[in-house]
Design a protein around this motif. Structure first.
Motif, short mmCIF file in Angstrom:
data_model
loop_
_atom_site.label_atom_id
_atom_site.label_comp_id
_atom_site.label_asym_id
_atom_site.label_seq_id
_atom_site.Cartn_x
_atom_site.Cartn_y
_atom_site.Cartn_z
N ARG A 29 37.00 38.85 39.68
CA ARG A 29 36.95 37.64 40.47
C ARG A 29 38.28 36.90 40.35
NH1 ARG A 29 31.23 35.17 38.26
NH2 ARG A 29 29.81 36.57 39.37
N PHE A 30 38.70 36.33 41.47
CA PHE A 30 39.85 35.44 41.46
C PHE A 30 39.63 34.42 42.57
CE2 PHE A 30 40.98 38.91 44.31
CZ PHE A 30 41.63 38.30 45.38
N GLN A 35 31.62 34.74 53.38
CA GLN A 35 30.85 33.51 53.50
C GLN A 35 31.86 32.39 53.65
OE1 GLN A 35 28.07 32.88 50.32
NE2 GLN A 35 27.21 31.01 51.23
N ARG A 36 32.02 31.93 54.86
CA ARG A 36 33.11 31.01 55.17
C ARG A 36 33.07 29.77 54.29
NH1 ARG A 36 35.83 32.44 60.02
NH2 ARG A 36 34.79 34.16 61.10
N GLY A 37 34.25 29.45 53.76
CA GLY A 37 34.37 28.32 52.87
C GLY A 37 33.92 28.60 51.46
N GLU A 38 33.38 29.80 51.20
CA GLU A 38 32.84 30.12 49.89
C GLU A 38 33.56 31.31 49.23
OE1 GLU A 38 30.30 28.75 48.18
OE2 GLU A 38 29.53 27.29 49.63
N SER A 39 33.49 32.48 49.88
CA SER A 39 34.05 33.67 49.24
C SER A 39 34.20 34.80 50.24
CB SER A 39 33.13 34.13 48.10
OG SER A 39 31.88 34.58 48.62
N VAL A 40 35.02 35.78 49.84
CA VAL A 40 35.17 37.03 50.57
C VAL A 40 34.95 38.15 49.55
CG1 VAL A 40 36.62 38.44 52.08
CG2 VAL A 40 36.92 35.96 52.03
N ARG A 41 34.07 39.10 49.88
CA ARG A 41 33.71 40.14 48.92
C ARG A 41 34.09 41.52 49.43
NH1 ARG A 41 28.46 40.81 48.13
NH2 ARG A 41 27.70 39.48 49.81
N ARG A 83 43.70 58.09 47.10
CA ARG A 83 44.19 58.25 45.73
C ARG A 83 43.06 58.31 44.72
NH1 ARG A 83 49.13 53.99 44.97
NH2 ARG A 83 47.93 52.71 46.41
N GLY A 84 41.81 58.33 45.22
CA GLY A 84 40.66 58.32 44.34
C GLY A 84 40.03 56.94 44.30
N ALA A 85 38.74 56.90 44.05
CA ALA A 85 38.02 55.62 44.06
C ALA A 85 38.57 54.68 42.98
CB ALA A 85 36.53 55.86 43.83
N PRO A 86 38.75 53.40 43.31
CA PRO A 86 39.20 52.42 42.31
C PRO A 86 38.23 52.31 41.15
CG PRO A 86 39.39 51.53 44.53
CD PRO A 86 38.60 52.80 44.65
N LYS A 87 38.74 51.94 39.99
CA LYS A 87 37.90 51.80 38.79
C LYS A 87 37.05 50.54 38.85
CE LYS A 87 41.17 54.23 35.75
NZ LYS A 87 42.20 54.46 36.76
N ILE A 88 37.55 49.52 39.54
CA ILE A 88 36.79 48.27 39.69
C ILE A 88 35.87 48.41 40.89
CG2 ILE A 88 36.94 45.80 40.14
CD1 ILE A 88 37.93 46.60 37.37
N ALA A 89 34.56 48.24 40.68
CA ALA A 89 33.60 48.47 41.75
C ALA A 89 33.56 47.35 42.78
CB ALA A 89 32.20 48.66 41.16
N LYS A 90 33.78 46.12 42.33
CA LYS A 90 33.65 44.97 43.25
C LYS A 90 34.79 43.98 43.02
CE LYS A 90 28.59 45.28 42.96
NZ LYS A 90 27.36 44.55 42.53
N ILE A 91 35.22 43.36 44.09
CA ILE A 91 36.20 42.28 44.01
C ILE A 91 35.69 41.10 44.83
CG2 ILE A 91 38.50 41.52 44.73
CD1 ILE A 91 39.61 44.16 43.93
N GLU A 92 35.74 39.93 44.22
CA GLU A 92 35.32 38.72 44.90
C GLU A 92 36.45 37.70 44.88
OE1 GLU A 92 31.67 37.09 43.46
OE2 GLU A 92 30.72 39.05 43.21
N ALA A 93 36.84 37.24 46.05
CA ALA A 93 37.84 36.18 46.17
C ALA A 93 37.11 34.90 46.54
CB ALA A 93 38.88 36.53 47.22
N HIS A 94 37.08 33.95 45.64
CA HIS A 94 36.38 32.69 45.89
C HIS A 94 37.36 31.64 46.40
CE1 HIS A 94 32.44 33.81 44.21
NE2 HIS A 94 33.17 34.64 43.48
N GLU A 125 35.00 32.23 34.47
CA GLU A 125 34.34 32.53 35.73
C GLU A 125 35.25 33.30 36.69
OE1 GLU A 125 31.09 32.03 36.89
OE2 GLU A 125 30.91 31.88 34.73
N VAL A 126 36.54 33.33 36.40
CA VAL A 126 37.46 34.18 37.16
C VAL A 126 38.27 35.00 36.17
CG1 VAL A 126 37.61 32.65 39.17
CG2 VAL A 126 39.24 32.39 37.29
N ASP A 127 38.75 36.14 36.64
CA ASP A 127 39.46 37.07 35.77
C ASP A 127 40.97 36.85 35.77
OD1 ASP A 127 37.29 39.04 34.83
OD2 ASP A 127 36.93 38.88 36.97
N TRP A 128 41.49 36.29 36.86
CA TRP A 128 42.91 35.93 36.90
C TRP A 128 43.11 34.82 37.91
CZ3 TRP A 128 45.60 36.15 41.46
CH2 TRP A 128 45.16 37.03 42.46
#
Length: 543
Positions: A40-41, A219-225, A234-245, A261-264
């Motif tokens: 999450r970021f 979800q406008r104004g909330e997040s993009v998943r 190049r092969g499936a990414p190791k991180i399954a999900k990314i959420e931009a809040h 609550e966020v990773d970076w």
């Protein structure tokens, strides 16, 4: 206030009352606290679109960050500044035959096996379709800089694209479908080829890309998943999900980082000072290909007078702003060329901080102090408006300092806060910069991987917010992008820089090294000079 901001405020209150550990049990907006399989970021504004064709030039690159998760460029730049072929097999050069001896023809070889998220393979037909879309005047895109130099493009086979230029153009390889000043990505022709109006297509809200992550929901104004693309070349990414809040308030962003609550997150230098002693956080310091400055609307009196513009520059202690507000993390700069640019001339300087010289210039220009110490001319006060965007902690603090320094010179500057998104909207949508509804404004200019700065300084430049027009500069810019020798180009850019420093259509403030804070356990996080999401495929997490 969106749900993520509300939970951040709750967490902050909890942390103050009973400690962070207790707060960690509070559920997040997406439900539960565990997100070991995801990252999450936050981004500072709601994107206007998720279609990279119509991405805006917002100050924090929101739409560009999100686009890079789902779309692949021809050429990327790693964290060390080295170019990497991504959607193409190799970077065209004269040595490998990718650039013709006269510099007019570029040959690109696409990778085999790269697929759109809905299945079809990416081919030359997609590239040709996208080039037509970029060059189509009916499409309200940010800029066609570079793409308007293409005479024609053809594809002898599904994996080869041959681009013929109207004239030699040195920035071509570093610009086309790469980190130009207005980056573009290849789009799926099979989905968009029959759309009557691309700007109104549903694609902008539900993009289908070819990158490491697939769009899931906005979800406008909330997040993009997003979720990992299992068929990524190049092969499936190791991180399954990314959420931009979507969180615009810098203080709320810092709270989310503090509480896990966020990773970076991107943080301001002053915010880092509040995190001293945190062993669960680490930092990446990234010199950016971005210059920040005060754009001066040269069509608004009295700033049509170069003496007033030079006085403005001499009134502002730029070194003091860098030291006091950014703790030296944002070094002062005097040109549009970043400190790392091979084309920068270190001898070029804007008018130095010199209050006495500023006063003398204003006096000569007819702006005299009154009994109250403030300046006026023919009964009109010298009271410019200054526009800033509230999402930048550094920008907000700098505005206050600049206002105080100008007041000492008898200039009554007012500050107007305009959201990031509104500031950079196109003229057709009432964007503050595009319509010229300001006197002075705090602006970042993202520079490309090539030193071409014609988009800023030519009379019709897409980011010439200053409305500056100097035919000598126009001629120099034209020569600079046509010259094949780096030495010749460097000499030409030095001449451009000297002329700009003399005319002062912009007062440069700094070329920042951004600070990205990331949590212990997040691996592979190496932002480059253009985007923190460029290598999301390499991110990984340990418990």
């Amino acid at each position: 206030m969106n749900a993520f901001e509300r939970i951040a405020r709750t967490l902050l209150a909890c942390a103050i009352a009973s400690g962070v550990a207790a707060c960690s049990r509070i559920a997040s907006p997406s439900g539960g606290t565990a997100h070991a399989d995801g990252v999450r970021f936050t981004v500072t504004s709601d994107p206007g679109t998720l279609d990279p064709l119509f991405a805006h030039a917002d100050a924090n690159g929101v739409e560009a960050q999100l686009a890079r998760l789902a779309f692949e460029p021809f050429v990327d730049i790693d964290e060390r500044g080295q170019p990497i072929p991504i959607l193409i097999e190799s970077i065209p050069t004269k040595t490998n035959g990718g650039i013709s001896s006269d510099g007019l023809t570029l040959t690109y070889h696409l990778r085999h096996g790269v697929r759109w998220h809905d299945g079809p393979e990416v081919t030359a037909a997609d590239v040709l379709f996208t080039l037509r879309a970029i060059r189509d005047d009916r499409n309200p895109i940010r800029s066609r800089a570079g793409y308007d130099r293409i005479a024609k493009a053809t594809s002898p086979d599904p994996y080869t694209v041959i681009v013929q230029l109207k004239a030699p153009w040195a920035p071509a390889v570093a610009t086309l479908f790469s980190y130009g000043t207005a980056p573009q990505y290849v789009l799926p022709a099979h989905l968009l080829g029959k759309e009557p109006d691309l700007a109104k297509s549903a694609f902008g809200a539900h993009p289908i890309g070819n990158g490491p992550y697939r769009f899931v929901a906005w979800q406008r104004g909330e997040s993009v998943r997003y979720e990992a693309n299992p068929s990524y070349w190049r092969g499936a990414p190791k991180i399954a999900k990314i959420e931009a809040h979507i969180v615009s308030d810098p203080g709320t962003n810092l709270t989310l980082l503090r509480t896990g609550e966020v990773d970076w997150n991107l943080i301001a230098p002053i915010q880092q000072q509040t995190l001293v002693g945190r062993t669960d956080l680490h930092y990446r310091y990234v010199p950016l290909a971005v210059v920040f400055g005060i754009t001066i609307n040269t069509t608004h009196p009295p700033f049509d007078d170069v003496r007033v513009r030079r006085a403005l520059a001499a009134s502002i202690d730029r070194a003091g702003i860098s030291k006091k507000i950014t703790y030296g993390r944002y070094p002062v700069i005097d040109t549009a060329q970043p400190l790392s640019s091979w084309a920068r001339d270190p001898l070029v300087k804007l008018p130095a901080y010199d209050p006495r010289a500023a006063d003398a210039l204003l006096d000569v220009a007819g702006w005299r102090r009154g009994a109250d110490g403030m300046r006026a001319k023919n009964g009109k006060p010298l009271s410019p408006s200054y526009v800033q965007f509230p999402e930048s902690t550094t920008g907000v603090r700098a505005a206050t300092v600049i206002q105080a320094e100008l007041k000492l010179r008898g200039i009554a500057m007012s500050i107007r806060s305009v959201p990031n998104a509104q500031l950079f909207l196109p003229k057709s949508q009432g964007g503050t910069l595009a319509t010229g509804a300001y006197d002075l404004a705090y602006v970042p200019w993202p520079m490309g991987a090539d030193p071409d700065d014609s988009f800023m300084f030519t009379c019709d430049g897409a980011a010439n917010y200053m409305r500056y027009c100097n035919r000598t500069v126009d001629a120099l810019e034209k020569r600079a992008v046509a010259a094949s020798s780096p030495d010749e180009r460097k000499s030409l850019y030095a001449k451009i820089e000297r002329q700009i420093a003399s005319d002062v259509p912009v007062v440069y403030l700094f070329n920042p090294s951004y600070i990205y804070a990331y949590r212990d356990g997040l691996g592979g996080f190496w932002p480059n000079a253009f985007s923190p999401t460029w290598n999301a495929v390499d991110w990984n997490k340990r418990p």
